[in-house]
Write a protein that holds these residues in place. Sequence first.
Motif, PDB file in Angstrom:
ATOM      1  N   ARG A  79       0.816  -1.209   0.000  1.00  0.00           N
ATOM      2  CA  ARG A  79       0.000   0.000   0.000  1.00  0.00           C
ATOM      3  C   ARG A  79       0.855   1.267   0.000  1.00  0.00           C
ATOM      4  O   ARG A  79       0.544   2.248  -0.657  1.00  0.00           O
ATOM      5  N   LYS A  80       1.956   1.246   0.767  1.00  0.00           N
ATOM      6  CA  LYS A  80       2.763   2.452   0.953  1.00  0.00           C
ATOM      7  C   LYS A  80       3.973   2.526   0.019  1.00  0.00           C
ATOM      8  O   LYS A  80       4.511   3.609  -0.223  1.00  0.00           O
ATOM      9  N   GLY A  81       4.413   1.383  -0.457  1.00  0.00           N
ATOM     10  CA  GLY A  81       5.669   1.353  -1.195  1.00  0.00           C
ATOM     11  C   GLY A  81       6.830   1.145  -0.233  1.00  0.00           C
ATOM     12  O   GLY A  81       6.747   1.470   0.945  1.00  0.00           O
ATOM     13  N   ARG A  82       7.928   0.595  -0.756  1.00  0.00           N
ATOM     14  CA  ARG A  82       9.046   0.225   0.112  1.00  0.00           C
ATOM     15  C   ARG A  82       9.645   1.416   0.843  1.00  0.00           C
ATOM     16  O   ARG A  82       9.886   1.368   2.050  1.00  0.00           O
ATOM     17  N   GLN A  83       9.903   2.485   0.104  1.00  0.00           N
ATOM     18  CA  GLN A  83      10.598   3.621   0.707  1.00  0.00           C
ATOM     19  C   GLN A  83       9.787   4.237   1.842  1.00  0.00           C
ATOM     20  O   GLN A  83      10.315   4.478   2.927  1.00  0.00           O
ATOM     21  N   ARG A  84       8.516   4.502   1.589  1.00  0.00           N
ATOM     22  CA  ARG A  84       7.688   5.104   2.635  1.00  0.00           C
ATOM     23  C   ARG A  84       7.521   4.148   3.813  1.00  0.00           C
ATOM     24  O   ARG A  84       7.557   4.566   4.968  1.00  0.00           O
ATOM     25  N   PHE A  85       7.337   2.850   3.536  1.00  0.00           N
ATOM     26  CA  PHE A  85       7.178   1.871   4.607  1.00  0.00           C
ATOM     27  C   PHE A  85       8.407   1.859   5.509  1.00  0.00           C
ATOM     28  O   PHE A  85       8.292   1.907   6.739  1.00  0.00           O
ATOM     29  N   ILE A  86       9.602   1.794   4.909  1.00  0.00           N
ATOM     30  CA  ILE A  86      10.830   1.748   5.694  1.00  0.00           C
ATOM     31  C   ILE A  86      11.018   3.037   6.484  1.00  0.00           C
ATOM     32  O   ILE A  86      11.392   3.009   7.670  1.00  0.00           O
ATOM     33  N   THR A  87      10.727   4.183   5.851  1.00  0.00           N
ATOM     34  CA  THR A  87      10.866   5.464   6.554  1.00  0.00           C
ATOM     35  C   THR A  87       9.951   5.525   7.771  1.00  0.00           C
ATOM     36  O   THR A  87      10.371   5.930   8.864  1.00  0.00           O
ATOM     37  N   GLU A  88       8.706   5.120   7.587  1.00  0.00           N
ATOM     38  CA  GLU A  88       7.764   5.150   8.706  1.00  0.00           C
ATOM     39  C   GLU A  88       8.170   4.183   9.808  1.00  0.00           C
ATOM     40  O   GLU A  88       8.008   4.475  10.999  1.00  0.00           O
TER      41      GLU A  88
END
Length: 365
Positions: A79-88
């Motif tokens: 849903r968020k994509g890898r980059q956003r998921f990891i950042t969050e």
Amino acid sequence: MRLSAVDNLKVILVAWVIGGHALLGYAAIGGWPYDEVNEVTFHPGVETVLAALIGPSGLFFMGTFYFMAGIFTPGSIERKGRQRFITERLVRLGVPWVVSAVLVWPTFVWIAYNGAGRNVSWWHAFTHRDPLLDSGSLWFVGVLLVFSVAVALGPPITQRRITPRTVVGMTMIVAGTTFLTRLVFPARSGQVGDLHLWWWPQCLGMFVLGAIGGRKLAERVPDEIYRLTRAVVVGTIVVLPIAAAFLGVLDLAENAGPFLGGFTWQAAALALVEGALVVAGSLWLIGLAQRRLTRQGPFAEGLARSAYVAFVVQGPILLSLATALRPLELPAEVKAPVVGAGAVAVSFAIGWFVTSRRGASARSS
């Protein structure tokens, strides 16, 4: 959409963990930092009874947390994509771990030590912890961060239906890798960062099992799996104290050594019990919640929102309450439940306040 059964189970598990840590602080076998300075401990007979009644849950409750986290991770990444998921995840999990390891936890350990009459400096409490960079109960979020980032960077996990064969296979994988891991890292050993490497086989195994089962598993554990896992959990919990008595394991503080690791039959037996309990127990608990804990209202929703914050703040609350009760000449059988109940109430109250303010800020903006 949130799942009320999962939310309600999460609240119960967090409260159970907080209460369990309170009990361990006054146990001779230890397992929570207050046992390093406690002024009273349980009577050996009481500790044995508590171990028989509550102890088995300690073998799989943390694995259940990772299991639930794994269920929702693939969907969150998609849903968020890898980059956003990891950042969050770095913010939500990494920041609390760092703050706890380098500031909060050494501060409250220092307070507990000085409350016990040990005149040590804050710097000593920070640099002489075993292990270094001890984060208290937040080791959980540090390890979860590692697993989450690894899954996000790796190939997508294919979701499929969980079958009895899957349950048996994961049980054997967790048991075998647990035994092998504890040849090098015995249970309750410390590593830099308090990584709990001796627990990684069950934690990673359950995280992966949750990811394989996915959200459908959170919505409904099949009846066949539910009945199977219920039988395994009940049977294991009934047999454990009988087997312990037959083997003469009546004083955990004295008899636990061979079970913690090494090339011994005791360590192999404990690894097998853990594997059975964590796989069957996690599936059974979430299945039980789906069948018995589906009611949701404003209060239950507030508790669910508060659970993560309650988990994060529990350590300082537990140490503070235990230190405050220290001057009272009361037995451990009284102090431990008082500390546990108080810590559950205060931790969730703080969580409620924080999440309510956050929600109000979001609505106003």
